[in-house]
Design an enzyme around this catalytic site. Sequence first.
Site, mmCIF file in Angstrom:
data_model
loop_
_atom_site.group_PDB
_atom_site.id
_atom_site.type_symbol
_atom_site.label_atom_id
_atom_site.label_comp_id
_atom_site.label_asym_id
_atom_site.label_seq_id
_atom_site.Cartn_x
_atom_site.Cartn_y
_atom_site.Cartn_z
ATOM 1 N N SER A 148 44.309 33.436 44.434
ATOM 2 C CA SER A 148 43.616 33.349 45.720
ATOM 3 C C SER A 148 42.862 32.021 45.744
ATOM 4 O O SER A 148 42.677 31.384 44.698
ATOM 5 C CB SER A 148 42.625 34.505 45.867
ATOM 6 O OG SER A 148 41.583 34.355 44.909
ATOM 7 N N ASP A 163 47.877 32.929 47.044
ATOM 8 C CA ASP A 163 47.709 34.202 47.754
ATOM 9 C C ASP A 163 46.779 33.996 48.953
ATOM 10 O O ASP A 163 45.686 33.440 48.806
ATOM 11 C CB ASP A 163 47.101 35.212 46.757
ATOM 12 C CG ASP A 163 47.089 36.630 47.282
ATOM 13 O OD1 ASP A 163 47.960 36.991 48.098
ATOM 14 O OD2 ASP A 163 46.199 37.398 46.847
ATOM 15 N N ASP A 218 48.562 32.447 55.223
ATOM 16 C CA ASP A 218 48.078 33.622 55.939
ATOM 17 C C ASP A 218 47.467 33.195 57.264
ATOM 18 O O ASP A 218 46.287 32.871 57.345
ATOM 19 C CB ASP A 218 47.054 34.378 55.080
ATOM 20 C CG ASP A 218 46.555 35.638 55.780
ATOM 21 O OD1 ASP A 218 46.955 35.878 56.944
ATOM 22 O OD2 ASP A 218 45.764 36.373 55.165
ATOM 23 N N GLU A 238 52.395 35.857 57.034
ATOM 24 C CA GLU A 238 51.809 37.176 57.316
ATOM 25 C C GLU A 238 51.663 37.435 58.804
ATOM 26 O O GLU A 238 51.243 36.573 59.562
ATOM 27 C CB GLU A 238 50.434 37.309 56.645
ATOM 28 C CG GLU A 238 49.769 38.644 56.995
ATOM 29 C CD GLU A 238 48.598 39.033 56.109
ATOM 30 O OE1 GLU A 238 48.527 38.578 54.963
ATOM 31 O OE2 GLU A 238 47.768 39.811 56.604
ATOM 32 N N GLY A 268 48.414 46.686 46.669
ATOM 33 C CA GLY A 268 49.192 47.590 45.810
ATOM 34 C C GLY A 268 48.357 48.522 44.943
ATOM 35 O O GLY A 268 48.876 49.486 44.389
ATOM 36 N N ASN A 276 45.988 43.459 42.524
ATOM 37 C CA ASN A 276 44.854 42.671 42.055
ATOM 38 C C ASN A 276 43.752 43.582 41.516
ATOM 39 O O ASN A 276 43.463 43.583 40.313
ATOM 40 C CB ASN A 276 44.332 41.799 43.218
ATOM 41 C CG ASN A 276 43.196 40.888 42.788
ATOM 42 O OD1 ASN A 276 42.963 40.693 41.596
ATOM 43 N ND2 ASN A 276 42.477 40.341 43.737
HETATM 44 P P1 13P Z 1 44.711 44.979 45.728
HETATM 45 O O1 13P Z 1 43.513 44.246 45.243
HETATM 46 O O2 13P Z 1 44.359 46.101 46.626
HETATM 47 O O3 13P Z 1 45.603 45.384 44.613
HETATM 48 O O4 13P Z 1 45.528 43.974 46.656
HETATM 49 C C1 13P Z 1 46.082 42.823 46.108
HETATM 50 C C2 13P Z 1 46.648 41.949 47.151
HETATM 51 O O5 13P Z 1 47.220 42.378 48.126
HETATM 52 C C3 13P Z 1 46.527 40.491 46.956
HETATM 53 O O6 13P Z 1 47.007 39.781 48.048
#
Ligand code: 13P
Length: 288
Positions: free
Chosen positions: A49, A84, A105, A135, A210, A232
């Site tokens: 990120s 990301d 994004d 996105e 996820g 993440n």
């Molecule tokens: P989480 O932190 O909910 O697993 O999401 C990760 C994500 O989508 C990073 O772009």
Amino acid sequence: MLVSAEEMLKKARAGHYGVGQFNINNLEWTKAILLTAQENQSPAILGVSEGAGKYMTGFKTVSAMVSAMMDELNITVPIALHLDHGTYEGCYKCIEAGFTSIMFDGSSLPFEENLAKTKELVEECKKRGISIEAEVGGIGGEEDGVVSTGEVADPEECKQIADLGVDMLACGIGNIHGKYPANWAGLSFDTLEAIASKVGEELPLVLHGGTGIPAEQVQKAISMGVSKVNVNTECQLSFAEATRKYIEAGKDLEGKGYDPRKLLKPGFEAIKETVKEKMEMFGSINKA
Ligand code: 13P
């Protein structure tokens, strides 16, 4: 091998499995994910990120660390280094720094602006052999204590962005970042079906958020066109839990238990365990 995400995701889309994007924060995270991918002969995507990039002192540092580490550890499975939720400026910085994949994004921008900027970045990435994710429809989360169920993307807008030639598309289907609330309605498979049929059989779709989605829902989404699943928070939770146990058991006070290489080891092992579980869930093991 540090590669663009294009081919690994095309193979995943055709083979009906998912490739995990695991976000990195530091050396331990990177090493844990790379070693787990190699041990399980799985492709993987290292997500960075903009905040994590800044924390690690900048994208150039991240890029240099990842490529040197892959070399030193003899990582032969396909690995993509991916920005990301990138801003327009962040995308260019990562392209310059040697990332092999980016996400632009533009979901919070007016749609026409998202479309125009994505188009420009697709052209830039194609010239350089870098893969690009776009996105449509924001990924929800908690705002002012109100937990949304997650936005759902407009299939027509997804089609317009897909037609620009993006390599992968993130679209809201009720998923959110972070922990899911107890009353979460689950993924919207009707939306996923509508999007998948609009954008066609070949475009890999991306499931953000996820962490904490039940395995059956993740696997159903994969069977319907999701080829990349982002994780993440779950690695952060397992790292924190293992580190807390180590300290609460007083192990940092035994001998040289305070040595950072010892102190961070349980958390490191916990990340490896989480990453392996996800690779099993997504079906990417032995797909390198
Ligand atoms: P989480 O932190 O909910 O697993 O999401 C990760 C994500 O989508 C990073 O772009």
